[in-house]
Design a protein around this motif. Structure first.
Motif, PDB file in Angstrom:
ATOM      1  N   MET A 254      11.060  -4.633   0.354  1.00 15.65           N
ATOM      2  CA  MET A 254      10.111  -5.736   0.251  1.00 15.65           C
ATOM      3  C   MET A 254      10.815  -6.995  -0.257  1.00 15.65           C
ATOM      4  O   MET A 254      10.631  -8.083   0.289  1.00 15.65           O
ATOM      5  N   ARG A 255      11.626  -6.848  -1.284  1.00 11.06           N
ATOM      6  CA  ARG A 255      12.345  -8.012  -1.830  1.00 11.06           C
ATOM      7  C   ARG A 255      13.323  -8.571  -0.803  1.00 11.06           C
ATOM      8  O   ARG A 255      13.476  -9.791  -0.675  1.00 11.06           O
ATOM      9  N   ALA A 256      13.973  -7.695  -0.035  1.00  9.64           N
ATOM     10  CA  ALA A 256      14.890  -8.163   0.998  1.00  9.64           C
ATOM     11  C   ALA A 256      14.152  -8.993   2.043  1.00  9.64           C
ATOM     12  O   ALA A 256      14.748  -9.880   2.677  1.00  9.64           O
ATOM     13  N   LEU A 257      12.850  -8.713   2.206  1.00  6.51           N
ATOM     14  CA  LEU A 257      12.022  -9.447   3.161  1.00  6.51           C
ATOM     15  C   LEU A 257      11.231 -10.575   2.478  1.00  6.51           C
ATOM     16  O   LEU A 257      10.295 -11.123   3.058  1.00  6.51           O
ATOM     17  N   HIS A 258      11.602 -10.898   1.233  1.00  4.83           N
ATOM     18  CA  HIS A 258      10.974 -11.975   0.460  1.00  4.83           C
ATOM     19  C   HIS A 258       9.511 -11.690   0.124  1.00  4.83           C
ATOM     20  O   HIS A 258       8.723 -12.620  -0.082  1.00  4.83           O
ATOM     21  N   ALA A 259       9.145 -10.422   0.081  1.00  6.35           N
ATOM     22  CA  ALA A 259       7.814 -10.010  -0.371  1.00  6.35           C
ATOM     23  C   ALA A 259       7.925  -9.621  -1.837  1.00  6.35           C
ATOM     24  O   ALA A 259       9.019  -9.299  -2.327  1.00  6.35           O
ATOM     25  N   LEU A 260       6.806  -9.643  -2.531  1.00  4.14           N
ATOM     26  CA  LEU A 260       6.807  -9.333  -3.961  1.00  4.14           C
ATOM     27  C   LEU A 260       6.140  -7.991  -4.237  1.00  4.14           C
ATOM     28  O   LEU A 260       4.910  -7.881  -4.181  1.00  4.14           O
ATOM     29  N   PRO A 261       6.931  -6.955  -4.535  1.00  4.82           N
ATOM     30  CA  PRO A 261       6.342  -5.660  -4.865  1.00  4.82           C
ATOM     31  C   PRO A 261       5.638  -5.736  -6.224  1.00  4.82           C
ATOM     32  O   PRO A 261       6.085  -6.437  -7.125  1.00  4.82           O
ATOM     33  N   ASP A 262       4.545  -5.009  -6.343  1.00  3.54           N
ATOM     34  CA  ASP A 262       3.805  -4.972  -7.604  1.00  3.54           C
ATOM     35  C   ASP A 262       3.585  -3.514  -7.993  1.00  3.54           C
ATOM     36  O   ASP A 262       2.740  -2.825  -7.433  1.00  3.54           O
ATOM     37  N   GLY A 263       4.376  -3.059  -8.959  1.00 12.45           N
ATOM     38  CA  GLY A 263       4.290  -1.680  -9.413  1.00 12.45           C
ATOM     39  C   GLY A 263       3.670  -1.533 -10.785  1.00 12.45           C
ATOM     40  O   GLY A 263       3.825  -0.489 -11.431  1.00 12.45           O
ATOM     41  N   ARG A 264       2.950  -2.561 -11.225  1.00 14.77           N
ATOM     42  CA  ARG A 264       2.307  -2.471 -12.537  1.00 14.77           C
ATOM     43  C   ARG A 264       1.240  -1.383 -12.532  1.00 14.77           C
ATOM     44  O   ARG A 264       0.585  -1.143 -11.511  1.00 14.77           O
ATOM     45  N   SER A 265       1.088  -0.733 -13.663  1.00 16.78           N
ATOM     46  CA  SER A 265       0.161   0.400 -13.740  1.00 16.78           C
ATOM     47  C   SER A 265      -1.266   0.011 -13.343  1.00 16.78           C
ATOM     48  O   SER A 265      -1.953   0.790 -12.665  1.00 16.78           O
ATOM     49  N   THR A 266      -1.722  -1.158 -13.727  1.00 19.62           N
ATOM     50  CA  THR A 266      -3.076  -1.574 -13.361  1.00 19.62           C
ATOM     51  C   THR A 266      -3.201  -1.769 -11.846  1.00 19.62           C
ATOM     52  O   THR A 266      -4.225  -1.425 -11.261  1.00 19.62           O
ATOM     53  N   THR A 267      -2.157  -2.287 -11.230  1.00 17.75           N
ATOM     54  CA  THR A 267      -2.171  -2.485  -9.777  1.00 17.75           C
ATOM     55  C   THR A 267      -2.175  -1.141  -9.063  1.00 17.75           C
ATOM     56  O   THR A 267      -2.939  -0.932  -8.115  1.00 17.75           O
ATOM     57  N   VAL A 268      -1.326  -0.236  -9.524  1.00 20.84           N
ATOM     58  CA  VAL A 268      -1.244   1.091  -8.903  1.00 20.84           C
ATOM     59  C   VAL A 268      -2.575   1.809  -9.035  1.00 20.84           C
ATOM     60  O   VAL A 268      -3.114   2.330  -8.052  1.00 20.84           O
ATOM     61  N   ALA A 269      -3.134   1.830 -10.238  1.00 20.44           N
ATOM     62  CA  ALA A 269      -4.407   2.524 -10.462  1.00 20.44           C
ATOM     63  C   ALA A 269      -5.539   1.941  -9.626  1.00 20.44           C
ATOM     64  O   ALA A 269      -6.390   2.682  -9.121  1.00 20.44           O
ATOM     65  N   ALA A 270      -5.538   0.635  -9.447  1.00 13.07           N
ATOM     66  CA  ALA A 270      -6.623  -0.019  -8.715  1.00 13.07           C
ATOM     67  C   ALA A 270      -6.483   0.103  -7.198  1.00 13.07           C
ATOM     68  O   ALA A 270      -7.482  -0.004  -6.485  1.00 13.07           O
TER      69      ALA A 270
ATOM     70  N   SER B 258       0.835  -1.212   0.000  1.00 12.92           N
ATOM     71  CA  SER B 258       0.000   0.000   0.000  1.00 12.92           C
ATOM     72  C   SER B 258       0.869   1.262   0.000  1.00 12.92           C
ATOM     73  O   SER B 258       0.522   2.255  -0.651  1.00 12.92           O
ATOM     74  N   VAL B 259       1.981   1.216   0.703  1.00 11.76           N
ATOM     75  CA  VAL B 259       2.916   2.348   0.693  1.00 11.76           C
ATOM     76  C   VAL B 259       3.537   2.487  -0.692  1.00 11.76           C
ATOM     77  O   VAL B 259       3.627   3.592  -1.239  1.00 11.76           O
ATOM     78  N   LEU B 260       3.942   1.372  -1.262  1.00 15.19           N
ATOM     79  CA  LEU B 260       4.586   1.387  -2.575  1.00 15.19           C
ATOM     80  C   LEU B 260       3.684   2.001  -3.644  1.00 15.19           C
ATOM     81  O   LEU B 260       4.126   2.874  -4.404  1.00 15.19           O
ATOM     82  N   VAL B 261       2.432   1.571  -3.713  1.00 11.51           N
ATOM     83  CA  VAL B 261       1.564   2.090  -4.779  1.00 11.51           C
ATOM     84  C   VAL B 261       1.316   3.587  -4.614  1.00 11.51           C
ATOM     85  O   VAL B 261       1.231   4.309  -5.613  1.00 11.51           O
ATOM     86  N   ASP B 262       1.217   4.066  -3.382  1.00 10.24           N
ATOM     87  CA  ASP B 262       1.030   5.510  -3.199  1.00 10.24           C
ATOM     88  C   ASP B 262       2.281   6.285  -3.608  1.00 10.24           C
ATOM     89  O   ASP B 262       2.179   7.377  -4.177  1.00 10.24           O
ATOM     90  N   LEU B 263       3.450   5.744  -3.348  1.00 12.16           N
ATOM     91  CA  LEU B 263       4.688   6.420  -3.773  1.00 12.16           C
ATOM     92  C   LEU B 263       4.807   6.435  -5.295  1.00 12.16           C
ATOM     93  O   LEU B 263       5.216   7.444  -5.881  1.00 12.16           O
ATOM     94  N   ILE B 264       4.450   5.337  -5.933  1.00 16.59           N
ATOM     95  CA  ILE B 264       4.485   5.296  -7.400  1.00 16.59           C
ATOM     96  C   ILE B 264       3.478   6.295  -7.970  1.00 16.59           C
ATOM     97  O   ILE B 264       3.789   7.054  -8.903  1.00 16.59           O
ATOM     98  N   GLU B 265       2.291   6.328  -7.401  1.00 23.74           N
ATOM     99  CA  GLU B 265       1.253   7.256  -7.866  1.00 23.74           C
ATOM    100  C   GLU B 265       1.671   8.703  -7.620  1.00 23.74           C
ATOM    101  O   GLU B 265       1.426   9.577  -8.463  1.00 23.74           O
ATOM    102  N   LEU B 266       2.309   8.972  -6.495  1.00 22.01           N
ATOM    103  CA  LEU B 266       2.815  10.326  -6.212  1.00 22.01           C
ATOM    104  C   LEU B 266       3.816  10.739  -7.281  1.00 22.01           C
ATOM    105  O   LEU B 266       3.786  11.871  -7.776  1.00 22.01           O
TER     106      LEU B 266
END
Length: 172
Positions: free
Chosen positions: A62-78, A13-21
Motif C-alpha cells: 500500500m505504501r509503495a502505491l502511495h496509499a495509507l495503511p491503517d492498522g490501529r486497533s480501533t480501525t481493525v475492530a470497526a 479491507s484485506v489488511l484489517v482482516d489479516l491483522i484481525e486473523l
C-alpha cells in the motif's frame, strides 16, 4: 504508480482482516485446551506468524502505491469482516472450526476484491494469490483435525499370518 481510492480501500479491507486473523490466532493459541493441544497450539503459532508477515506485506505494498495503511486497533475492530473470537478456554475441536472459519473469511475478502485489484495492479494481485494459497493450505490442515477417515484399511495378509508363519497368499 499511485493507487486509486478504490484500490486503497480494497487493500485496507484485506489488511484489517489479516491483522484481525493474527490477533484472533494468538487468542486461540493462548486459550486452546483438549486433545491434540500441543499440535494445534504450535500450528496456531505458524498461522499467526504468517498472518503478521502477510499484513506487513500488504501494508508495505500500500505504501509503495502511495496509499495509507491503517492498522490501529480501533480501525481493525470497526472494519474487519471476521466475527469476534470467543473468550475463555476453547476445546481443540472448536478452535479448529473457529480458526478455519477465520482463515476462510480472510480468503473470502481477498477473493471478493481480487478481480478489481488485478485490473488496476496485477503485481498486487500476485501478492494476494500467494497469501490466498497459504491461508487455504492452513485451513485444510487445521480442518483435518476434525475430519474422519474414509478409507477401509485391512491388515495385510503377511501381518495376519504372524511371525514365522506364512499365509496362503505368501506361500505361493
Amino acid at each position: 504508480m499511485k493507487a486509486s481510492k478504490t484500490l486503497s480501500t480494497t487493500l485496507q479491507s484485506v489488511l484489517v482482516d489479516l491483522i484481525e486473523l493474527n490477533i484472533q490466532g494468538k487468542q486461540a493459541h493462548w486459550n486452546v485446551v483438549g486433545k491434540n493441544f500441543r499440535d494445534l497450539h504450535l500450528q496456531l503459532d505458524e498461522i499467526v506468524a504468517a498472518a503478521r508477515v502477510f499484513a506487513d506485506e500488504v501494508a508495505e505494498r500500500m505504501r509503495a502505491l502511495h496509499a495509507l495503511p491503517d492498522g490501529r486497533s480501533t480501525t481493525v475492530a470497526a472494519s474487519t469482516s471476521l466475527e469476534q473470537y470467543p473468550g475463555g478456554l476453547v476445546d481443540t475441536k472448536d478452535v479448529a472450526k473457529l480458526v478455519v472459519a477465520r482463515l476462510e473469511g480472510t480468503v473470502a475478502t481477498m477473493r471478493t476484491v481480487h478481480d478489481e485489484v488485478d485490473e488496476e495492479d496485477p503485481t498486487t494481485a500476485d501478492i494476494l494469490h500467494a497469501v490466498i494459497a497459504k491461508l487455504e493450505q492452513f485451513a485444510w490442515m487445521v480442518d483435518a483435525e476434525n475430519l474422519s477417515p474414509t478409507a477401509n484399511v485391512t491388515e495385510p495378509a503377511a501381518a495376519k499370518a504372524g511371525p514365522g508363519k506364512t499365509s496362503a497368499a505368501t506361500a505361493k
